[in-house]
Design a protein around this motif. Structure first.
Motif, PDB file in Angstrom:
ATOM      1  N   ARG A 103     -25.336   8.493 -35.200  1.00 48.56           N
ATOM      2  CA  ARG A 103     -23.901   8.861 -35.196  1.00 48.56           C
ATOM      3  C   ARG A 103     -23.168   8.154 -36.330  1.00 48.56           C
ATOM      4  NH1 ARG A 103     -24.737   8.228 -29.653  1.00 48.56           N
ATOM      5  NH2 ARG A 103     -23.731   6.192 -29.647  1.00 48.56           N
ATOM      6  N   GLU A 104     -23.463   6.866 -36.519  1.00 48.02           N
ATOM      7  CA  GLU A 104     -22.824   6.103 -37.593  1.00 48.02           C
ATOM      8  C   GLU A 104     -23.244   6.628 -38.963  1.00 48.02           C
ATOM      9  OE1 GLU A 104     -23.895   2.051 -36.770  1.00 48.02           O
ATOM     10  OE2 GLU A 104     -22.611   1.957 -35.007  1.00 48.02           O
ATOM     11  N   ALA A 105     -24.509   6.986 -39.102  1.00 46.10           N
ATOM     12  CA  ALA A 105     -25.010   7.503 -40.380  1.00 46.10           C
ATOM     13  C   ALA A 105     -24.358   8.827 -40.731  1.00 46.10           C
ATOM     14  CB  ALA A 105     -26.526   7.657 -40.331  1.00 46.10           C
ATOM     15  N   GLU A 106     -24.142   9.657 -39.723  1.00 44.48           N
ATOM     16  CA  GLU A 106     -23.494  10.954 -39.975  1.00 44.48           C
ATOM     17  C   GLU A 106     -22.042  10.762 -40.428  1.00 44.48           C
ATOM     18  OE1 GLU A 106     -24.958  13.937 -40.177  1.00 44.48           O
ATOM     19  OE2 GLU A 106     -26.806  12.812 -39.836  1.00 44.48           O
ATOM     20  N   LYS A 107     -21.366   9.799 -39.840  1.00 39.48           N
ATOM     21  CA  LYS A 107     -20.003   9.486 -40.288  1.00 39.48           C
ATOM     22  C   LYS A 107     -20.022   9.004 -41.736  1.00 39.48           C
ATOM     23  CE  LYS A 107     -18.198   8.043 -35.804  1.00 39.48           C
ATOM     24  NZ  LYS A 107     -17.759   6.888 -35.019  1.00 39.48           N
ATOM     25  N   ASN A 108     -20.959   8.112 -42.035  1.00 41.16           N
ATOM     26  CA  ASN A 108     -21.066   7.592 -43.395  1.00 41.16           C
ATOM     27  C   ASN A 108     -21.446   8.680 -44.386  1.00 41.16           C
ATOM     28  OD1 ASN A 108     -20.411   5.004 -42.604  1.00 41.16           O
ATOM     29  ND2 ASN A 108     -22.534   4.389 -42.328  1.00 41.16           N
ATOM     30  N   LYS A 109     -22.304   9.603 -43.958  1.00 37.45           N
ATOM     31  CA  LYS A 109     -22.735  10.681 -44.838  1.00 37.45           C
ATOM     32  C   LYS A 109     -21.537  11.548 -45.245  1.00 37.45           C
ATOM     33  CE  LYS A 109     -26.542  12.968 -43.795  1.00 37.45           C
ATOM     34  NZ  LYS A 109     -27.438  14.014 -43.226  1.00 37.45           N
ATOM     35  N   ALA A 110     -20.681  11.849 -44.287  1.00 35.59           N
ATOM     36  CA  ALA A 110     -19.504  12.661 -44.595  1.00 35.59           C
ATOM     37  C   ALA A 110     -18.630  11.962 -45.639  1.00 35.59           C
ATOM     38  CB  ALA A 110     -18.709  12.934 -43.320  1.00 35.59           C
ATOM     39  N   ARG A 111     -18.456  10.674 -45.494  1.00 35.19           N
ATOM     40  CA  ARG A 111     -17.654   9.905 -46.456  1.00 35.19           C
ATOM     41  C   ARG A 111     -18.361   9.824 -47.811  1.00 35.19           C
ATOM     42  NH1 ARG A 111     -17.544   4.873 -44.233  1.00 35.19           N
ATOM     43  NH2 ARG A 111     -19.152   4.188 -45.632  1.00 35.19           N
ATOM     44  N   ASN A 112     -19.679   9.608 -47.772  1.00 30.24           N
ATOM     45  CA  ASN A 112     -20.435   9.471 -49.014  1.00 30.24           C
ATOM     46  C   ASN A 112     -20.503  10.770 -49.811  1.00 30.24           C
ATOM     47  OD1 ASN A 112     -20.928   6.779 -48.664  1.00 30.24           O
ATOM     48  ND2 ASN A 112     -22.916   7.080 -47.707  1.00 30.24           N
ATOM     49  N   LYS A 113     -20.468  11.905 -49.134  1.00 33.23           N
ATOM     50  CA  LYS A 113     -20.499  13.179 -49.853  1.00 33.23           C
ATOM     51  C   LYS A 113     -19.291  13.318 -50.762  1.00 33.23           C
ATOM     52  CE  LYS A 113     -23.449  16.048 -47.003  1.00 33.23           C
ATOM     53  NZ  LYS A 113     -23.561  17.275 -46.205  1.00 33.23           N
ATOM     54  N   VAL A 114     -18.197  12.696 -50.377  1.00 30.66           N
ATOM     55  CA  VAL A 114     -16.992  12.726 -51.198  1.00 30.66           C
ATOM     56  C   VAL A 114     -17.085  11.668 -52.298  1.00 30.66           C
ATOM     57  CG1 VAL A 114     -14.493  12.350 -51.192  1.00 30.66           C
ATOM     58  CG2 VAL A 114     -15.574  13.609 -49.310  1.00 30.66           C
ATOM     59  N   MET A 115     -17.524  10.476 -51.915  1.00 29.72           N
ATOM     60  CA  MET A 115     -17.525   9.355 -52.868  1.00 29.72           C
ATOM     61  C   MET A 115     -18.753   9.338 -53.778  1.00 29.72           C
ATOM     62  SD  MET A 115     -16.035   6.394 -50.349  1.00 29.72           S
ATOM     63  CE  MET A 115     -15.786   5.229 -51.642  1.00 29.72           C
ATOM     64  N   ARG A 116     -19.891   9.839 -53.294  1.00 30.98           N
ATOM     65  CA  ARG A 116     -21.143   9.810 -54.075  1.00 30.98           C
ATOM     66  C   ARG A 116     -21.821  11.179 -54.045  1.00 30.98           C
ATOM     67  NH1 ARG A 116     -24.215   5.283 -55.143  1.00 30.98           N
ATOM     68  NH2 ARG A 116     -25.169   6.764 -56.550  1.00 30.98           N
ATOM     69  N   PRO A 117     -21.206  12.196 -54.574  1.00 29.36           N
ATOM     70  CA  PRO A 117     -21.794  13.542 -54.515  1.00 29.36           C
ATOM     71  C   PRO A 117     -23.130  13.640 -55.243  1.00 29.36           C
ATOM     72  CG  PRO A 117     -19.899  13.512 -55.974  1.00 29.36           C
ATOM     73  CD  PRO A 117     -19.928  12.184 -55.284  1.00 29.36           C
ATOM     74  N   ASP A 118     -23.413  12.713 -56.151  1.00 34.18           N
ATOM     75  CA  ASP A 118     -24.666  12.716 -56.904  1.00 34.18           C
ATOM     76  C   ASP A 118     -25.892  12.464 -56.015  1.00 34.18           C
ATOM     77  OD1 ASP A 118     -23.325  10.101 -56.776  1.00 34.18           O
ATOM     78  OD2 ASP A 118     -25.101   9.355 -57.838  1.00 34.18           O
ATOM     79  N   LEU A 119     -25.697  11.972 -54.800  1.00 29.23           N
ATOM     80  CA  LEU A 119     -26.803  11.696 -53.888  1.00 29.23           C
ATOM     81  C   LEU A 119     -27.262  12.932 -53.116  1.00 29.23           C
ATOM     82  CD1 LEU A 119     -25.618   8.353 -52.240  1.00 29.23           C
ATOM     83  CD2 LEU A 119     -27.127   8.625 -54.213  1.00 29.23           C
ATOM     84  N   TYR A 120     -26.452  13.965 -53.142  1.00 29.70           N
ATOM     85  CA  TYR A 120     -26.680  15.113 -52.254  1.00 29.70           C
ATOM     86  C   TYR A 120     -27.066  16.369 -53.018  1.00 29.70           C
ATOM     87  CZ  TYR A 120     -24.838  11.958 -48.885  1.00 29.70           C
ATOM     88  OH  TYR A 120     -24.676  10.861 -48.093  1.00 29.70           O
ATOM     89  N   LEU A 121     -27.826  17.221 -52.323  1.00 30.57           N
ATOM     90  CA  LEU A 121     -28.262  18.504 -52.884  1.00 30.57           C
ATOM     91  C   LEU A 121     -27.096  19.470 -52.998  1.00 30.57           C
ATOM     92  CD1 LEU A 121     -31.538  18.898 -50.798  1.00 30.57           C
ATOM     93  CD2 LEU A 121     -31.347  18.223 -53.185  1.00 30.57           C
TER      94      LEU A 121
END
Length: 128
Positions: free
Chosen positions: A110-128
């Motif tokens: 659950r915590e990772a999913e919250k962080n993932k949503a935030r990281n997609k905005v801040m670190r889009p280079d990590l995602y497909l």
């Protein structure tokens, strides 16, 4: 130093050690160590990394896989020590601690999913 009723050793009487070689002196610490190790393994099975670029996935990291395997191996020895102390089977101890580990892993997810949503905005280079 741990009191006799709280102390734990390996079944042969030698000091019980964690995956980093530190002495585990109390049963409580031993149980926490096992729960953490099992939770790490559960997390890897439950956490969906499919939208993360492969080079950034924990599941692809040999270091991470070695870490989880090392912790799991030590957890077996710790479970055996707890079982020997109480005169029960290792399977009984494992089942008890695995239920707690699964709950902990679900919390991590659950915590990772919250962080993932935030990281997609801040670190889009990590995602497909």
């Amino acid at each position: 130093k741990a009191t006799a009723d709280k102390a734990i050793t390996s079944p042969d009487g030698s000091p019980l050690r964690d995956d980093e070689g530190r002495t585990i002196e109390t049963e409580h610490a031993a149980r926490l160590n096992v729960v953490d190790a099992l939770a790490d393994a559960h997390f890897d099975k439950l956490h969906d990394e499919s939208d993360i670029k492969p080079e950034y996935r924990n599941s692809n990291s040999q270091h991470h896989l070695d870490y989880v395997a090392r912790k799991a191996e030590h957890a077996k020895a710790i479970v055996a020590a707890i079982a020997a102390k109480h005169g029960v089977t290792a399977d009984e101890v494992h089942a008890e601690l695995d239920a707690k580990a699964l709950a902990k892993a679900k919390k991590y997810v659950r915590e990772a999913e919250k962080n993932k949503a935030r990281n997609k905005v801040m670190r889009p280079d990590l995602y497909l």
